[in-house]
Design a protein around this motif. Structure first.
Motif, PDB file in Angstrom:
ATOM      1  N   VAL A  41       3.640   3.423   2.728  1.00  0.00           N
ATOM      2  CA  VAL A  41       2.624   2.945   1.936  1.00  0.00           C
ATOM      3  C   VAL A  41       1.723   2.081   2.556  1.00  0.00           C
ATOM      4  O   VAL A  41       0.450   2.328   3.087  1.00  0.00           O
ATOM      5  N   LEU A  42       2.312   0.961   3.101  1.00  0.00           N
ATOM      6  CA  LEU A  42       1.452   0.021   3.751  1.00  0.00           C
ATOM      7  C   LEU A  42       0.793   0.366   5.066  1.00  0.00           C
ATOM      8  O   LEU A  42      -0.309   0.335   5.152  1.00  0.00           O
ATOM      9  N   LEU A  79      -2.008   2.492   4.175  1.00  0.00           N
ATOM     10  CA  LEU A  79      -3.009   1.674   3.693  1.00  0.00           C
ATOM     11  C   LEU A  79      -3.883   1.101   4.930  1.00  0.00           C
ATOM     12  O   LEU A  79      -5.028   0.959   4.972  1.00  0.00           O
ATOM     13  N   ALA A  80      -3.217   0.417   5.802  1.00  0.00           N
ATOM     14  CA  ALA A  80      -3.466  -0.109   6.907  1.00  0.00           C
ATOM     15  C   ALA A  80      -4.513   0.783   7.829  1.00  0.00           C
ATOM     16  O   ALA A  80      -5.268   0.384   8.381  1.00  0.00           O
TER      17      ALA A  80
END
Lengths: 191, 196
Positions: free
Chosen positions: B20-21, B24-25
């Protein structure tokens, strides 16, 4: 409707996270003594705590309990909170660089906020309804934000007050917090 | 069995968080702010607004999003060259619609003519003018970026832009003549020239 209102009032005032449950004191003291950053931090905590209350509730009741892994919840909840804070950090940096500059230093205070972890941990046992969990998370966050802002305003005034040398700094902050807790005990019979 | 599932659940959750991160990044481009910072560091920080943006950082943001790099007259050729090197573009000549390169100047208030109207104080983007209403103003020379923005608002025209003398902090070797420099290139310079 009345139930929801009662729940919110209870979470915000009567069972205030900071002043009756003594959670998140470190971030309260660390957040500094002016209202402007306190407003930003309260907004952050409201967002992160509401989201993590919902997510943690789902994870706990639909993943950990069926697998008999309820004892892992502290670890899992920390993971979720860290994920949310890191996500907020990323989105804020890109979308609102000025806000990020202003709030960036407080993001670790949100990530390591015992209020967020404490509320979700306590709620995981007590509450078995997703909507109620979300709402009480939101209420707790608003209560935290309220105390944070009030406390910052008080500290702004303390900065100008003539305080005996022995009480200066964190001593007078703790005394103030204690007096605020006494005042909030007045809400005890409200719900 | 329960231990295995515990490890598995934690692994899967941690992996999920990582995915997820990273998504997002990627979506929100975590590296772009760093690029804006690097561009901003190359701009002269005069905050003069000649590029059409309210300051250097907004222009840096615009460059990061694809605007032309040749709109900064105070930076001049040197800034355009270093921006081109940073962004891997060809250096363009300065866009004359935004102004022409000039020597660095500093504002000077003829103090006995100043009427204390505070108009220049409000115009100054870097807060380099000191003064209050109905009191004489003066310029903090070390803060002044020479952006010219205080000259127009002054109702009594008591602000001069004085060219800065070359002092040892600001002195540079004069650039070598391009034709002469060509046969003095060393190997690593050729790379830059080829890229340019």
């Amino acid at each position: 409707m009345a139930d929801i209102l009662l729940l919110l009032v209870g979470a915000i005032l009567v069972n205030n996270v900071v002043l009756t449950q003594y959670l998140g004191l470190s971030s309260l003291m660390g957040a500094g003594g002016s209202v402007q950053p306190a407003l930003g931090m309260s907004a952050l905590v409201v967002g992160v705590l509401t989201l993590s209350a919902g997510l943690n509730h789902l994870l706990y009741h639909y993943l950990l309990v069926p697998l008999e892994l309820a004892y892992l919840r502290t670890l899992v909840f920390i993971l979720v909170i860290a994920l949310l804070v890191a996500g907020v950090d990323l989105v804020l940096r890109k979308r609102e660089p000025l806000w990020h500059k202003r709030l960036g230093t407080q993001l670790p205070l949100v990530a390591a906020n015992s209020a967020i972890l404490g509320v979700t941990l306590l709620n995981s046992e007590r509450i078995d309804n997703f909507f109620i969990a979300l709402l009480s998370g939101f209420g707790a966050a608003v209560g935290f934000g309220l105390v944070l802002i009030l406390f910052a305003a008080l500290r702004e005034r303390l900065m100008l007050a003539a305080i005996p040398r022995a009480f200066q700094g964190s001593a007078i902050s703790l005394v103030t917090a204690g007096l605020m807790a006494l005042a909030f005990m007045g809400f005890a019979g409200l719900v | 069995m329960s231990l295995l599932s515990a490890i598995l659940v934690l692994l899967v959750l941690a992996l999920g968080c990582g995915v997820v991160l990273s998504q997002l990044a990627r979506k929100f481009g975590a590296d772009e702010p760093a690029l804006v910072d690097r561009i901003d560091a190359l701009l002269p920080q005069t905050q003069c607004g000649q590029c059409g943006h309210p300051g250097c950082r907004p222009y840096a943001t615009a460059i990061a999003e694809g605007e032309a790099i040749n709109r900064c007259p105070p930076g001049g050729d040197a800034t355009i060259r270093s921006l081109a090197r940073l962004l891997g573009q060809a250096p363009l000549p300065l866009d004359p619609t935004h102004g022409k390169e000039d020597v660095r100047k500093v504002a000077y208030i003829r103090e006995n003519e100043c009427i204390g109207c505070t108009k220049c104080v409000k115009a100054c983007p870097v807060d380099a003018i000191l003064g209050a209403a109905k009191h004489m103003h003066t310029v903090i020379t070390s803060e002044c970026t020479g952006c010219d923005l205080c000259v127009a608002p002054c109702p009594v025209d008591c602000i001069d832009m004085i060219p800065l003398k070359n002092e040892h902090q600001r002195w540079h070797w004069p650039r070598p003549d391009a034709a002469e420099a060509r046969h003095q290139l060393i190997a690593s310079d050729r790379l830059h020239e080829a890229r340019a």
